[in-house]
Design a protein around this motif. Structure first.
Motif, PDB file in Angstrom:
ATOM      1  N   PRO A  58      -8.858  82.524 -40.879  1.00 26.18           N
ATOM      2  CA  PRO A  58      -8.790  83.242 -42.157  1.00 26.18           C
ATOM      3  C   PRO A  58      -9.180  84.710 -42.058  1.00 26.18           C
ATOM      4  O   PRO A  58      -8.646  85.542 -42.793  1.00 26.18           O
ATOM      5  CB  PRO A  58      -9.759  82.456 -43.055  1.00 26.18           C
ATOM      6  N   PHE A  87      -2.170  82.708 -48.321  1.00 30.87           N
ATOM      7  CA  PHE A  87      -3.389  83.151 -47.646  1.00 30.87           C
ATOM      8  C   PHE A  87      -4.625  82.479 -48.239  1.00 30.87           C
ATOM      9  O   PHE A  87      -5.509  82.002 -47.514  1.00 30.87           O
ATOM     10  CB  PHE A  87      -3.511  84.670 -47.747  1.00 30.87           C
ATOM     11  N   PRO A 136      -6.963  90.482 -51.573  1.00 26.63           N
ATOM     12  CA  PRO A 136      -7.091  89.429 -50.552  1.00 26.63           C
ATOM     13  C   PRO A 136      -8.532  89.155 -50.154  1.00 26.63           C
ATOM     14  O   PRO A 136      -8.892  88.006 -49.881  1.00 26.63           O
ATOM     15  CB  PRO A 136      -6.269  89.971 -49.367  1.00 26.63           C
ATOM     16  N   ALA A 191       2.709  78.189 -47.319  1.00 27.67           N
ATOM     17  CA  ALA A 191       2.643  78.963 -46.080  1.00 27.67           C
ATOM     18  C   ALA A 191       4.019  79.080 -45.436  1.00 27.67           C
ATOM     19  O   ALA A 191       4.389  80.148 -44.924  1.00 27.67           O
ATOM     20  CB  ALA A 191       1.651  78.322 -45.105  1.00 27.67           C
ATOM     21  N   TYR A 222     -10.549  85.612 -50.285  1.00 24.13           N
ATOM     22  CA  TYR A 222     -11.299  85.164 -49.109  1.00 24.13           C
ATOM     23  C   TYR A 222     -12.702  84.701 -49.510  1.00 24.13           C
ATOM     24  O   TYR A 222     -13.169  83.632 -49.090  1.00 24.13           O
ATOM     25  CB  TYR A 222     -11.352  86.317 -48.112  1.00 24.13           C
ATOM     26  N   HIS A 280       2.519  85.444 -50.998  1.00 25.25           N
ATOM     27  CA  HIS A 280       1.687  85.736 -49.831  1.00 25.25           C
ATOM     28  C   HIS A 280       0.206  85.497 -50.127  1.00 25.25           C
ATOM     29  O   HIS A 280      -0.521  84.931 -49.299  1.00 25.25           O
ATOM     30  CB  HIS A 280       1.900  87.179 -49.381  1.00 25.25           C
ATOM     31  N   ALA A 287      -2.831  90.170 -43.779  1.00 18.66           N
ATOM     32  CA  ALA A 287      -2.283  90.212 -45.137  1.00 18.66           C
ATOM     33  C   ALA A 287      -2.556  91.549 -45.794  1.00 18.66           C
ATOM     34  O   ALA A 287      -1.711  92.084 -46.531  1.00 18.66           O
ATOM     35  CB  ALA A 287      -2.882  89.076 -45.971  1.00 18.66           C
ATOM     36  N   TYR A 302       0.691  88.244 -38.558  1.00 18.27           N
ATOM     37  CA  TYR A 302       0.655  87.528 -39.840  1.00 18.27           C
ATOM     38  C   TYR A 302       1.379  86.184 -39.754  1.00 18.27           C
ATOM     39  O   TYR A 302       0.777  85.135 -40.023  1.00 18.27           O
ATOM     40  CB  TYR A 302       1.236  88.415 -40.941  1.00 18.27           C
ATOM     41  N   SER A 319      -7.045  79.840 -46.253  1.00 17.54           N
ATOM     42  CA  SER A 319      -8.457  80.198 -46.077  1.00 17.54           C
ATOM     43  C   SER A 319      -9.365  79.115 -46.639  1.00 17.54           C
ATOM     44  O   SER A 319     -10.394  78.778 -46.028  1.00 17.54           O
ATOM     45  CB  SER A 319      -8.747  81.539 -46.767  1.00 17.54           C
ATOM     46  N   LEU A 344      -0.463  82.361 -39.507  1.00 18.60           N
ATOM     47  CA  LEU A 344      -0.048  81.333 -40.469  1.00 18.60           C
ATOM     48  C   LEU A 344       0.500  80.109 -39.748  1.00 18.60           C
ATOM     49  O   LEU A 344       0.195  78.962 -40.117  1.00 18.60           O
ATOM     50  CB  LEU A 344       1.006  81.891 -41.420  1.00 18.60           C
ATOM     51  N   LEU A 355      -6.174  86.487 -40.697  1.00 15.18           N
ATOM     52  CA  LEU A 355      -5.173  86.527 -41.761  1.00 15.18           C
ATOM     53  C   LEU A 355      -5.539  87.530 -42.843  1.00 15.18           C
ATOM     54  O   LEU A 355      -4.656  88.162 -43.440  1.00 15.18           O
ATOM     55  CB  LEU A 355      -5.017  85.136 -42.385  1.00 15.18           C
ATOM     56  N   LEU A 356      -6.825  87.687 -43.116  1.00 11.00           N
ATOM     57  CA  LEU A 356      -7.261  88.653 -44.117  1.00 11.00           C
ATOM     58  C   LEU A 356      -6.792  90.060 -43.755  1.00 11.00           C
ATOM     59  O   LEU A 356      -6.218  90.775 -44.581  1.00 11.00           O
ATOM     60  CB  LEU A 356      -8.776  88.601 -44.243  1.00 11.00           C
TER      61      LEU A 356
END
Length: 758
Positions: free
Chosen positions: A224, A304, A249, A278, A253, A300, A231, A357, A308, A361, A227-228
């Motif tokens: 996560p 995300f 985002p 996803a 999170y 998106h 994103a 990204y 997470s 995912l 990904l944070l």
């Protein structure tokens, strides 16, 4: 005592994440308003968390709880020496790693107080954990404070306070937190270890945590966190590098931490929904689906957020006893820091596209599939995989980026997988291989592609019956095009056409009594289209922040080379405001502000101080021309307020009504504002209209700007009103349309992408 500690944790986390946004805002004027600033700030704060948790772990092991908290409070007070924040001015970015330079500046000037704030939560929780078996509920209070800081900044603090006021208020809040920590330390020393928490059954012997378990914690935190950053890069590249968007985002999170450690875990249905969303986000990314943004953005963000939540739930389920709390938080910070470093620093060097990204995912899908939700995953993959296979190219597997992504995916799945669950490694690796492709709409040929700290750049060519064109794309934003026909190669296109606002301004400006020589400054190079207006004897100066753009403008497009044969042309690298400081006053007859950061003008180029600087560099009869073409921000009120504050005449023209023939010829809608240094410097002419200020127009200064006031809030259409352009009859596109609503956006022809409305 419990109330005091809870209040301290909330206040500490509030200050920490409020400080994250404040520091980013302070740095934007110095670094050109790039996504580089926000992503590097994310990495810096994750590293600060890591070091803060390490400090708390060592301090908690070496001292009694009360003494440890008391010493921490004293050091917090000592951290006031580094406040208020004062950052230096960066040097020229050419030949250096700007992310590393920014990290060094952050560490030297803000590292100590923020590191100490980061260590407050685990230290206090461990101190109370000596008397309570499960103190993790306090982690919810800490994350609630972080979320309050993130939301309170753009909604309450930024619109009402200047940056200097915010900085001094933050300093006072930091001092209050330090006092609360000191008070808590004194209270713990007075009360010993007797805290009024109900005790659970005593655990006499706690086995040590295995290294495999530690790396499993780090792996679930890595996904996560990486990904944070990925994103955030996606959103700030295609929308704008502003605090409000960056906070969204990160807020999601933090909310997933609150849910997971509050005991709310996703069930099988939620995991299936996670997998389906996803897969939809993966399809939207690799197919270039960027509009309408009020549908794509929730897709998106939803994917995300759910991923997470699932990853953080795995962490919450595997949390150790309270005596090992600081170790647990330390390895969470290790994984989070590695994830942030990977997405913000390593990925731009490894991958030619925003591969991290879809890669993260895809790995998350494979890791979570073993925990449930396989029906949703099967449905999502049934829609996604055929679309990926349409553009699969085996030669892409030999790229360094694809190989690195494959190795990373295997390592992550190995760290979070268990036993027979590793059969999903094959699924994850297949996704990685398919996602490591270069995706563009049919008909577009990639001439050059490079990813730098400022985003993803592509030069693409499009060939059709109406003509052949070469264009520069930053993310999904068009930054200039050239006709490949040798007879039309020097014709200015897109926003700069001769029949549009720019051509009208140059025609009228040339009709004035000429100065010798005529001097023009352009803030923002793009592909150098404006150089097509150069005349013999002129002196043109372009200011460009991104070295890649400066290199490509001369290598792949003809405008600069042609202009340099008849006029004096130079390109100055670096932030325009900083470089203009060294230019003599009264140098320019015309200044064009066309400095885009993806699809937004950097805020620091539209402040009262910036406009005052421009006026100093202009000759008495000089003009200022602003390109405020923007999908998401209405900047005309900002320019109107600036013109009113400095008593400048101003006019605007929204050149939006283009014919189909003009669009096919490479022209794009645009919006321009013209100001004259002298009130009599220009007479009105149609279609230019006076830019009249209105009550409530925001006056931006270096220490105050409010993005909320100028955002173009979308009017969500009814489903029945959505109009999708008719697809070109291309076999690959027809096949793509068979796999759901996501592929309908894939059916946009290359011509429509090229003539996109900004």
């Amino acid at each position: 005592m419990v109330l005091l500690v809870g209040l301290t944790l909330f206040g500490s986390a509030f200050c920490l994440f409020w400080g994250q946004l404040l520091v980013g805002k302070l740095l934007l004027p110095l670094w050109g308003g790039s996504p580089l600033v926000w992503n590097t700030c994310l990495v810096f704060f994750q590293l600060a968390l890591l070091l803060g948790y390490l400090w708390a772990d060592r301090l908690g092991r070496g001292l009694a709880p009360g003494w440890g908290v008391l010493l921490h409070g004293i050091l917090l007070l000592a951290g006031l020496k580094f406040l208020p924040f004062q950052f230096g001015i960066p040097g020229q970015l050419e030949g250096v790693f700007p992310s590393l330079a920014l990290l060094a500046d952050l560490t030297a000037r803000a590292g100590v107080p923020l590191l100490l704030l980061s260590g407050t939560t685990p230290l206090l929780q461990r101190a109370l954990g000596e008397a309570k078996r499960d103190p993790y509920g306090l982690y919810v209070a800490s994350n609630a404070g972080s979320l309050a800081g993130l939301l309170g900044y753009p909604l309450l603090l930024e619109p009402r306070l200047s940056l200097s006021g915010q900085t001094h208020l933050w300093t006072g809040s930091y001092a209050l937190v330090a006092a609360l920590v000191l008070l808590g330390g004194v209270g713990l020393m007075l009360n010993g270890r007797e805290v009024t928490f109900p005790r659970g059954d005593p655990v006499e012997e706690i086995p040590p945590v295995s290294w495999r378990e530690r790396w499993r914690w780090a792996g679930w935190a890595f996904l996560p966190a990486g990904l944070l950053v990925a994103a955030t890069t996606l959103l700030t590249t295609d929308v704008a590098a502003v605090p409000l968007l960056w906070a969204v985002p990160l807020s999601l999170y933090l909310m997933t931490f609150i849910l997971a450690f509050g005991g709310l875990y996703p069930n099988d249905l939620a995991l299936g929904t996670t997998a389906l969303l996803a897969c939809g986000a993966l399809g939207a990314q690799v197919l270039g689906w960027a509009r309408p943004w009020f549908w794509v953005l929730p897709l998106h963000l939803g994917a995300f957020g759910l991923v997470s939540w699932a990853c953080h739930s795995q962490l919450a389920r595997s949390r150790p006893p309270a005596q090992q709390l600081t170790q647990f938080y330390l390895w969470l910070a290790v994984g989070g820091s590695l994830g942030g470093l990977f997405s913000a620093l390593l990925a731009p060097q490894m991958f030619e596209t925003l591969l991290e990204y879809p890669l993260l995912l895809g790995v998350s899908l494979a890791a979570l599939a073993a925990r449930g939700g396989r029906l949703g995953l099967s449905l999502g993959l049934g829609l996604l995989l055929p679309l990926l296979l349409l553009g699969f190219r085996p030669q892409a597997l030999f790229r360094l980026g694809a190989a690195g992504g494959l190795a990373l995916g295997m390592a992550l799945l190995g760290s979070v997988g268990e036993g027979s669950r590793r059969r999903w490694v094959g699924t994850g690796m297949g996704l990685v291989l398919l996602l490591g492709q270069t995706w563009l709409p049919p008909g577009l040929q990639v001439v050059a592609e490079e990813r730098s700290a400022f985003g993803l750049h592509r030069i693409v060519e499009y060939h059709a019956e109406d003509g052949s064109f070469r264009s520069l794309l930053h993310g999904t934003t068009l930054h200039g095009s050239q006709n490949l026909d040798p007879q039309k190669a020097l014709e200015p296109l897109t926003y700069f056409s001769r029949e549009g606002p720019v051509g009208q301004v140059f025609q009228r400006w040339r009709a004035q009594p000429p100065s010798s020589p005529a001097q023009v400054a352009v803030l923002g190079l793009g592909i150098g289209t404006l150089a097509a207006y150069a005349e013999p004897g002129d002196e043109w100066t372009f200011f460009e922040l991104d070295p890649t753009v400066a290199d490509w403008a001369g290598r792949y497009f003809p405008y600069l080379d042609w202009a340099s044969r008849r006029a004096q042309v130079r390109v100055i690298l670096g932030d325009a405001r900083l470089r203009l400081q060294g230019i003599p006053d009264g140098s320019y007859d015309l200044m064009v502000i066309d400095a885009f950061s993806s699809d937004a003008v950097p805020v620091h180029l539209l402040t009262q101080e910036a406009l005052t600087l421009y006026l100093r560099k202009l000759k008495p009869q000089g003009w200022l021309l602003f390109n405020i073409t923007n999908r998401h921000l209405d900047l005309a009120p900002v320019l109107a307020a600036l013109a009113r504050a400095l008593r400048l005449p101003a006019w605007q023209q929204a050149h939006e009504e283009l014919t189909a023939a003009q669009r096919r010829a490479g022209l794009a809608p645009s919006h321009w504002v013209l100001m004259a240094k002298s009130p009599g410097g220009r007479q009105d002419w149609d279609p230019w209209q006076p830019l009249l200020p209105q009550a409530g127009d925001p006056l931006w200064r270096d220490d105050f700007s409010n993005l909320l006031h100028v955002i173009r809030w979308p009017q969500l259409p009814l489903l029945g009103d959505i109009q999708i352009p008719a697809p070109k009859q291309n076999p690959a596109v027809i096949a793509a349309r068979r796999f759901g609503n996501a592929s309908a956006l894939f059916s946009k022809t290359a011509k429509e992408i090229f003539t996109m409305q900004i």
